[in-house]
Design a protein around this motif. Structure first.
Motif, mmCIF file in Angstrom:
data_model
loop_
_atom_site.group_PDB
_atom_site.id
_atom_site.type_symbol
_atom_site.label_atom_id
_atom_site.label_comp_id
_atom_site.label_asym_id
_atom_site.label_seq_id
_atom_site.Cartn_x
_atom_site.Cartn_y
_atom_site.Cartn_z
ATOM 1 N N HIS A 173 7.563 -50.642 20.743
ATOM 2 C CA HIS A 173 6.444 -51.062 21.587
ATOM 3 C C HIS A 173 6.477 -50.262 22.888
ATOM 4 N N PRO A 174 5.321 -49.803 23.362
ATOM 5 C CA PRO A 174 5.294 -48.990 24.596
ATOM 6 C C PRO A 174 5.929 -49.668 25.801
ATOM 7 N N SER A 175 5.858 -50.997 25.868
ATOM 8 C CA SER A 175 6.421 -51.699 27.024
ATOM 9 C C SER A 175 7.943 -51.567 27.086
ATOM 10 N N HIS A 176 8.562 -51.177 25.982
ATOM 11 C CA HIS A 176 10.015 -51.036 25.957
ATOM 12 C C HIS A 176 10.490 -49.710 26.545
ATOM 13 N N VAL A 177 9.623 -48.716 26.546
ATOM 14 C CA VAL A 177 10.036 -47.371 26.963
ATOM 15 C C VAL A 177 10.521 -47.338 28.417
ATOM 16 N N PRO A 178 9.800 -47.917 29.383
ATOM 17 C CA PRO A 178 10.303 -47.883 30.770
ATOM 18 C C PRO A 178 11.647 -48.576 30.920
ATOM 19 N N VAL A 179 11.881 -49.625 30.146
ATOM 20 C CA VAL A 179 13.161 -50.339 30.213
ATOM 21 C C VAL A 179 14.291 -49.435 29.728
ATOM 22 N N VAL A 180 14.039 -48.733 28.633
ATOM 23 C CA VAL A 180 15.046 -47.808 28.106
ATOM 24 C C VAL A 180 15.283 -46.665 29.088
ATOM 25 N N ARG A 181 14.218 -46.140 29.639
ATOM 26 C CA ARG A 181 14.375 -45.051 30.622
ATOM 27 C C ARG A 181 15.200 -45.500 31.821
ATOM 28 N N ASP A 182 14.932 -46.703 32.315
ATOM 29 C CA ASP A 182 15.685 -47.214 33.459
ATOM 30 C C ASP A 182 17.165 -47.335 33.128
ATOM 31 N N ALA A 183 17.455 -47.750 31.899
ATOM 32 C CA ALA A 183 18.861 -47.913 31.501
ATOM 33 C C ALA A 183 19.583 -46.570 31.455
ATOM 34 N N PHE A 184 18.915 -45.549 30.959
ATOM 35 C CA PHE A 184 19.555 -44.250 30.820
ATOM 36 C C PHE A 184 19.543 -43.437 32.117
ATOM 37 N N ARG A 185 18.707 -43.827 33.056
ATOM 38 C CA ARG A 185 18.646 -43.113 34.334
ATOM 39 C C ARG A 185 19.701 -43.689 35.277
ATOM 40 N N PRO A 186 20.614 -42.855 35.809
ATOM 41 C CA PRO A 186 21.642 -43.375 36.714
ATOM 42 C C PRO A 186 21.027 -43.945 37.986
ATOM 43 N N SER A 187 21.668 -44.965 38.527
ATOM 44 C CA SER A 187 21.223 -45.506 39.807
ATOM 45 C C SER A 187 21.561 -44.510 40.912
ATOM 46 N N ASP A 188 20.947 -44.697 42.066
ATOM 47 C CA ASP A 188 21.235 -43.822 43.204
ATOM 48 C C ASP A 188 22.715 -43.863 43.560
ATOM 49 N N GLU A 189 23.310 -45.061 43.488
ATOM 50 C CA GLU A 189 24.722 -45.196 43.834
ATOM 51 C C GLU A 189 25.611 -44.486 42.808
ATOM 52 N N GLN A 190 25.290 -44.637 41.516
ATOM 53 C CA GLN A 190 26.056 -43.937 40.479
ATOM 54 C C GLN A 190 25.973 -42.425 40.665
ATOM 55 N N LEU A 191 24.775 -41.957 40.968
ATOM 56 C CA LEU A 191 24.585 -40.516 41.135
ATOM 57 C C LEU A 191 25.311 -40.008 42.377
ATOM 58 N N ARG A 192 25.279 -40.797 43.453
ATOM 59 C CA ARG A 192 25.999 -40.408 44.671
ATOM 60 C C ARG A 192 27.485 -40.277 44.385
ATOM 61 N N TRP A 193 28.054 -41.290 43.699
ATOM 62 C CA TRP A 193 29.484 -41.268 43.367
ATOM 63 C C TRP A 193 29.820 -40.068 42.493
ATOM 64 N N ALA A 194 29.024 -39.839 41.457
ATOM 65 C CA ALA A 194 29.313 -38.757 40.515
ATOM 66 C C ALA A 194 29.262 -37.400 41.195
ATOM 67 N N GLN A 195 28.248 -37.194 42.032
ATOM 68 C CA GLN A 195 28.120 -35.896 42.692
ATOM 69 C C GLN A 195 29.251 -35.676 43.684
ATOM 70 N N ALA A 196 29.635 -36.735 44.387
ATOM 71 C CA ALA A 196 30.737 -36.616 45.337
ATOM 72 C C ALA A 196 32.042 -36.288 44.622
ATOM 73 N N VAL A 197 32.271 -36.940 43.491
ATOM 74 C CA VAL A 197 33.481 -36.686 42.712
ATOM 75 C C VAL A 197 33.516 -35.244 42.219
ATOM 76 N N LEU A 198 32.405 -34.765 41.724
ATOM 77 C CA LEU A 198 32.359 -33.392 41.214
ATOM 78 C C LEU A 198 32.517 -32.376 42.347
ATOM 79 N N ASP A 199 31.966 -32.676 43.505
ATOM 80 C CA ASP A 199 32.118 -31.781 44.644
ATOM 81 C C ASP A 199 33.583 -31.701 45.077
#
Length: 267
Positions: free
Chosen positions: A209-235
């Motif tokens: 169902h189309p209404s499920h797609v945004p939910v799936v996208r949100d799940a697979f998209r990292p949060s701002d905090e996750q992305l901040r942590w990951a980028q800092a760790v890699l740096d």
């Protein structure tokens, strides 16, 4: 043209060309379904629609009928008249099942007992692009009644096949797709299951169902905090030798891999 993998997939009935464009606009990858979504009497018309209303082949998959179906030959003739390079094969049960689709990227659907037993062999097939598992066909093949308990959790056998499909796909370097969420209005339940799919290692999740797609996208998209942590760790990893501490935690090779995967999901 080869399929370009993205995480949010959406089924659309092959005999509903009026939905093709909207499905393509709302999802990452569209699956034009010639199998379960189309009655036998309507399959010929569905094939004509797939030919007459082409979509972007880098974002489109065609689900053909099963290997032992009387409809598969006509499906293959139809595919030869299109630019589609990716095919979903339902009820994949052996690695050899994929040979008839040797010229295509195959998404092998694991939804029978035999397919579950042979899942590693299927994942090893040269043209296996991804593996997906299907819960209700699996339970029907086993002679059961429902893949989920009254509380909404998968039964143990379904969990086993879900895990086996993920392990086999990833062991052979293939993408792993989680099964559909059938309770259409229950977006909260879908969000929980999609989050589990991400954290378990699935590459994407398929929706009905189309209404499920945004939910799936949100799940697979990292949060701002996750992305901040990951980028800092890699740096920091670029300047540190061996394991190092960050925000009170020891960062070693496994956590560096987690950071790389988080950044990759943000692209």
């Amino acid at each position: 043209m080869a399929l370009e993998f993205k995480p949010a997939w959406l089924f659309v009935p092959g005999d509903r060309p009026d939905r093709y464009t909207k499905a393509a606009e709302r999802s990452d990858i569209v699956i034009l379904d010639l199998e379960d979504a189309v009655n036998d009497a309507d399959k010929a018309a569905a094939r004509e629609s797939i030919i007459d209303f082409p979509l972007d082949p880098t974002r489109t998959v065609v689900r053909v009928n099963a290997r032992d179906s009387e409809h598969l030959d006509e499906d293959l003739k139809m595919l030869a008249k299109t630019d589609y390079a990716a095919v979903m094969l339902p009820k994949s049960e052996r690695g050899a099942d994929l040979t008839i689709l040797a010229d295509y990227q195959v998404i092998a659907l694991i939804e029978t007992a035999l397919g579950a037993v042979n899942v590693a062999e299927i994942a090893a097939a040269p043209n296996a692009y991804a593996l997906m598992w299907g819960s209700e066909d699996l339970i029907a093949d086993l002679g059961g009644g429902s893949s989920r308990t009254d509380e909404g959790d998968y039964r143990d056998v379904a969990k086993h096949v879900r895990s086996s499909t993920l392990l086999a796909a990833r062991a052979h370097g293939k993408y792993a797709l989680d099964s559909i969420w059938a309770d259409i209005p229950n977006l909260e339940g879908l969000a929980g299951e999609a989050e589990d799919a991400v954290q378990s290692g699935f590459s994407g999740k398929v929706s009905i169902h189309p209404s499920h797609v945004p939910v799936v996208r949100d799940a697979f998209r990292p949060s701002d905090e996750q992305l901040r942590w990951a980028q800092a760790v890699l740096d920091l990893a670029a300047t540190e030798k061996g394991a190092f501490a960050y925000e009170g935690k020891m960062i070693d090779a496994p956590l560096l891999k987690h950071a790389e995967l988080i950044v990759a999901r943000a692209v």
